[in-house]
Design an enzyme around this catalytic site. Sequence first.
Site, short mmCIF file in Angstrom:
data_model
loop_
_atom_site.label_atom_id
_atom_site.label_comp_id
_atom_site.label_asym_id
_atom_site.label_seq_id
_atom_site.Cartn_x
_atom_site.Cartn_y
_atom_site.Cartn_z
N HIS A 76 43.80 0.43 14.07
CA HIS A 76 44.33 -0.71 13.29
C HIS A 76 44.95 -0.28 11.96
CE1 HIS A 76 42.69 -3.47 16.15
NE2 HIS A 76 41.44 -3.19 15.87
N HIS A 100 40.82 -4.43 21.42
CA HIS A 100 41.80 -4.96 20.46
C HIS A 100 43.11 -4.19 20.56
CE1 HIS A 100 37.70 -5.64 18.72
NE2 HIS A 100 38.21 -6.85 18.52
N ASP A 159 34.53 -1.66 23.19
CA ASP A 159 34.16 -3.03 22.82
C ASP A 159 34.57 -4.05 23.88
OD1 ASP A 159 36.72 -2.33 22.13
OD2 ASP A 159 36.54 -2.88 20.02
N ASP A 219 40.90 0.16 24.00
CA ASP A 219 40.05 -0.65 23.13
C ASP A 219 40.37 -2.13 23.38
OD1 ASP A 219 38.42 -0.28 20.27
OD2 ASP A 219 39.61 -2.13 20.35
ZN ZN Z 1 38.27 -2.76 19.07
#
Ligand code: ZN
Length: 215
Positions: free
Chosen positions: A35, A74, A159, A72
């Site tokens: 990120h 996200h 996650d 991931d």
């Molecule tokens: Zn994540």
Amino acid sequence: EVALYAAGGGLAMCDAIMRGEAVHGFCAIRPPGHHAERDYAAGFCIFNNIATAARYLQTEHGLKKVAIVDWDVHHGNGTQHSFEQDESVLYVSTHQYPYYPGTGSYREKGSGSGEGYTLNVPMEAGAGAEEYLEAFEKTIVPELEDYEPEIILISAGFDGHRNDLLSAIGLSTGTFRKFTEMLLGVARGCCSNRVIAFLEGGYNLQALADSCELM
Ligand code: ZN
């Protein structure tokens, strides 16, 4: 200080792989990186470890084509933004969508000379192994084989595990293993087996430990 060690650990792994000391590497580093943008930290990430490594492989080790696969849960906004105008790094992500950080629509495909070298495969909340394995088999693996990278880097976040409370995705430890096997299969065909995984998210400690070990 720890974030610098994380980013540097990724570069040390690149050196080891390119020197032929190993063909596969797993960077057990935190904080995660995907990120982080060039000039600001976000989503637990300080420096973009995998983006830094991808560029390092090009500038220090002369690789021309690097692929990054981000599973991931996200979307890796920072990684995508680092390379979305750059055809020399293919970025492929599958992630829960819409969800944090808000980017990662399938319409985001790169721009300029990088158009077509960003591939987003968003997943609806509630998706699990069936949807993910279909995405890998029908979309992600063929895209990688077509691109023929010289190395595959993995943003390995766990996650999306069914026991991880940070997402509404229901993957199991064994499914992450299947992702790895498919990517190793691609690597055998085009990148001298070279694969480096970078730990990203994963917040249920037992699921994280089991998935890291099995992948
Ligand atoms: Zn994540």
